[in-house]
Design a protein around this motif. Structure first.
Motif, mmCIF file in Angstrom:
data_model
loop_
_atom_site.group_PDB
_atom_site.id
_atom_site.type_symbol
_atom_site.label_atom_id
_atom_site.label_comp_id
_atom_site.label_asym_id
_atom_site.label_seq_id
_atom_site.Cartn_x
_atom_site.Cartn_y
_atom_site.Cartn_z
ATOM 1 N N GLY A 82 0.951 -1.152 -0.073
ATOM 2 C CA GLY A 82 0.068 0.016 0.134
ATOM 3 C C GLY A 82 0.784 1.235 -0.094
ATOM 4 N N PRO A 83 0.140 2.291 -0.037
ATOM 5 C CA PRO A 83 1.111 3.685 -0.290
ATOM 6 C C PRO A 83 1.531 4.312 0.995
ATOM 7 C CG PRO A 83 -1.373 4.138 -0.719
ATOM 8 C CD PRO A 83 -1.227 2.682 -0.424
ATOM 9 N N VAL A 84 2.456 4.859 1.051
ATOM 10 C CA VAL A 84 2.812 5.717 2.438
ATOM 11 C C VAL A 84 2.906 7.194 1.927
ATOM 12 C CG1 VAL A 84 4.786 6.014 4.064
ATOM 13 C CG2 VAL A 84 4.122 3.782 3.182
ATOM 14 N N SER A 85 2.121 7.971 2.777
ATOM 15 C CA SER A 85 2.036 9.401 2.591
ATOM 16 C C SER A 85 2.556 10.199 3.797
ATOM 17 C CB SER A 85 0.703 9.754 2.122
ATOM 18 O OG SER A 85 0.294 8.926 0.767
ATOM 19 N N THR A 95 -4.263 5.295 -7.899
ATOM 20 C CA THR A 95 -4.001 6.624 -7.623
ATOM 21 C C THR A 95 -4.093 6.559 -6.135
ATOM 22 O OG1 THR A 95 -5.213 7.486 -9.341
ATOM 23 C CG2 THR A 95 -5.436 8.972 -7.717
ATOM 24 N N VAL A 96 -3.324 7.225 -5.321
ATOM 25 C CA VAL A 96 -3.040 7.415 -3.903
ATOM 26 C C VAL A 96 -4.139 8.106 -3.336
ATOM 27 C CG1 VAL A 96 -1.710 8.109 -2.069
ATOM 28 C CG2 VAL A 96 -0.638 7.053 -3.982
ATOM 29 N N PRO A 97 -5.004 7.798 -2.226
ATOM 30 C CA PRO A 97 -6.160 8.571 -1.861
ATOM 31 C C PRO A 97 -5.806 9.835 -1.119
ATOM 32 C CG PRO A 97 -6.412 6.226 -1.229
ATOM 33 C CD PRO A 97 -4.852 6.355 -1.906
ATOM 34 N N GLY A 98 -6.648 10.879 -0.906
ATOM 35 C CA GLY A 98 -6.177 11.991 -0.551
ATOM 36 C C GLY A 98 -6.071 13.044 -1.461
ATOM 37 N N ALA A 121 -14.563 5.672 0.965
ATOM 38 C CA ALA A 121 -14.541 4.298 0.920
ATOM 39 C C ALA A 121 -14.667 3.822 -0.553
ATOM 40 C CB ALA A 121 -15.944 3.407 1.594
ATOM 41 N N THR A 122 -15.237 4.983 -1.361
ATOM 42 C CA THR A 122 -15.132 4.696 -2.736
ATOM 43 C C THR A 122 -14.004 5.109 -3.803
ATOM 44 O OG1 THR A 122 -16.252 7.075 -3.087
ATOM 45 C CG2 THR A 122 -17.700 4.860 -2.912
ATOM 46 N N ASP A 123 -12.944 5.464 -2.898
ATOM 47 C CA ASP A 123 -11.754 6.016 -3.501
ATOM 48 C C ASP A 123 -11.073 4.782 -4.247
ATOM 49 O OD1 ASP A 123 -11.812 8.693 -2.754
ATOM 50 O OD2 ASP A 123 -10.701 8.490 -0.910
ATOM 51 N N PRO A 124 -10.876 4.913 -5.639
ATOM 52 C CA PRO A 124 -10.150 3.804 -6.233
ATOM 53 C C PRO A 124 -8.987 3.323 -5.325
ATOM 54 C CG PRO A 124 -10.845 5.606 -7.743
ATOM 55 C CD PRO A 124 -11.085 5.978 -6.535
ATOM 56 N N GLY A 125 -8.151 4.179 -4.935
ATOM 57 C CA GLY A 125 -6.941 3.677 -4.150
ATOM 58 C C GLY A 125 -7.182 3.095 -2.793
ATOM 59 N N TYR A 126 -8.317 3.450 -2.541
ATOM 60 C CA TYR A 126 -8.828 2.695 -1.240
ATOM 61 C C TYR A 126 -9.441 1.172 -1.341
ATOM 62 C CZ TYR A 126 -11.166 2.271 3.486
ATOM 63 O OH TYR A 126 -11.467 1.820 4.716
ATOM 64 N N ALA A 149 -11.419 -7.170 2.384
ATOM 65 C CA ALA A 149 -11.404 -6.934 3.916
ATOM 66 C C ALA A 149 -11.257 -5.350 3.871
ATOM 67 C CB ALA A 149 -10.045 -7.595 4.712
ATOM 68 N N THR A 150 -11.416 -4.750 5.048
ATOM 69 C CA THR A 150 -11.402 -3.249 5.286
ATOM 70 C C THR A 150 -9.773 -2.952 5.361
ATOM 71 O OG1 THR A 150 -13.290 -3.409 6.617
ATOM 72 C CG2 THR A 150 -11.772 -1.496 7.016
ATOM 73 N N PRO A 151 -9.440 -1.851 4.358
ATOM 74 C CA PRO A 151 -7.918 -1.429 4.515
ATOM 75 C C PRO A 151 -7.723 -1.001 5.694
ATOM 76 C CG PRO A 151 -9.428 -0.914 2.578
ATOM 77 C CD PRO A 151 -10.376 -1.475 3.434
ATOM 78 N N GLN A 152 -6.352 -1.132 6.172
ATOM 79 C CA GLN A 152 -5.751 -0.534 7.520
ATOM 80 C C GLN A 152 -5.151 0.586 7.342
ATOM 81 O OE1 GLN A 152 -3.789 -4.091 8.453
ATOM 82 N NE2 GLN A 152 -5.522 -5.332 9.023
ATOM 83 N N TRP A 153 -5.233 1.345 8.303
ATOM 84 C CA TRP A 153 -4.311 2.777 8.623
ATOM 85 C C TRP A 153 -3.363 2.607 9.571
ATOM 86 C CZ3 TRP A 153 -5.357 6.528 4.618
ATOM 87 C CH2 TRP A 153 -6.407 6.260 3.817
#
Length: 225
Positions: free
Chosen positions: A93-96, A216-219, A199-204, A165-169
């Protein structure tokens, strides 16, 4: 077959539970690894992720709403800095990196104001394969053109290793005092956290094991001077 093997591997990794989790626990000037929790707010959920997109814990992790005994690191505009984890980022996953200017002291700020993004470590695609930046240290620089003052400096790892599954932060907030900044305005674009991620972000919602050729990284977009 390659996608099936990757999915099986991801399921096995998820079964490891907390052993596969990690904490952003140190911040230092330059490339030093720093002292755990000297400049990073201490979280209270051990190495568990945040999963609720509407939670204020997305800002600075569980228990990180205020600075407590956390010190504030002096950094010049344009200075390099490094976040260090207890163990390397393990989940794809991405790191920001984000920043938010405190109205007064960073230690007293809950992060409810505006946030701007200063960097993304997104996947690199080559030959049909995606490579993620999975490390135990992440280094970058303070933008030269931001106003001087005290800020929360936030790092996040969005783990999307387990499709369905639910993504994790995994989140950590450092406290910094920026000196020598040449900017007089406010960096743009800005977002609120929570609110920046949907929850609809393609990166999510991306499935990194099936037809994964772009991301595409969310945010918000990354602020540049």
């Amino acid at each position: 077959m390659k996608n099936i093997v990757a999915l099986v591997a991801a399921t096995a990794l998820a079964a490891h539970g907390s052993s596969a989790h990690y904490i952003f626990q140190a911040l230092a000037k330059g490339t030093a690894k720093g002292v755990p929790y000297e400049y990073v707010r201490r979280n209270t959920n051990y190495n568990s992720p945040v999963t609720d997109l509407s939670s204020p814990d997305l800002r600075c992790n569980v228990g990180g709403a205020h600075g407590g005994n956390t010190s504030t690191l002096d950094l010049g505009a344009g200075d390099p800095f490094t976040f260090t984890l207890d163990t390397a980022v393990y989940h794809q996953g991405p790191v920001s990196l984000y920043m938010s200017k405190a109205p007064a002291a960073a230690a007293d700020y809950d992060g409810s104001g505006d946030w701007f993004k200063i960097n993304d470590w997104a996947p690199v695609f080559n030959g049909g394969q995606a490579t993620w930046t999975l490390k135990d240290t992440y280094s970058y620089t303070i933008p030269r053109c931001i106003p001087s003052g005290e800020y929360l400096l936030r790092i996040q790892s969005l783990a999307i290793h387990n499709p369905g599954a639910t993504p994790q932060w995994y989140v950590g907030c450092g406290q910094v005092r920026v000196v020598g900044g040449s900017g007089s305005g406010s960096p743009r674009p800005t977002v609120k956290i929570p609110g920046a991620f949907k929850a609809t972000d393609p990166g999510y919602t991306a499935n990194i094991y099936n037809n994964f050729h772009s991301y595409t990284v969310p945010g918000p977009s990354v602020f540049t001077c």
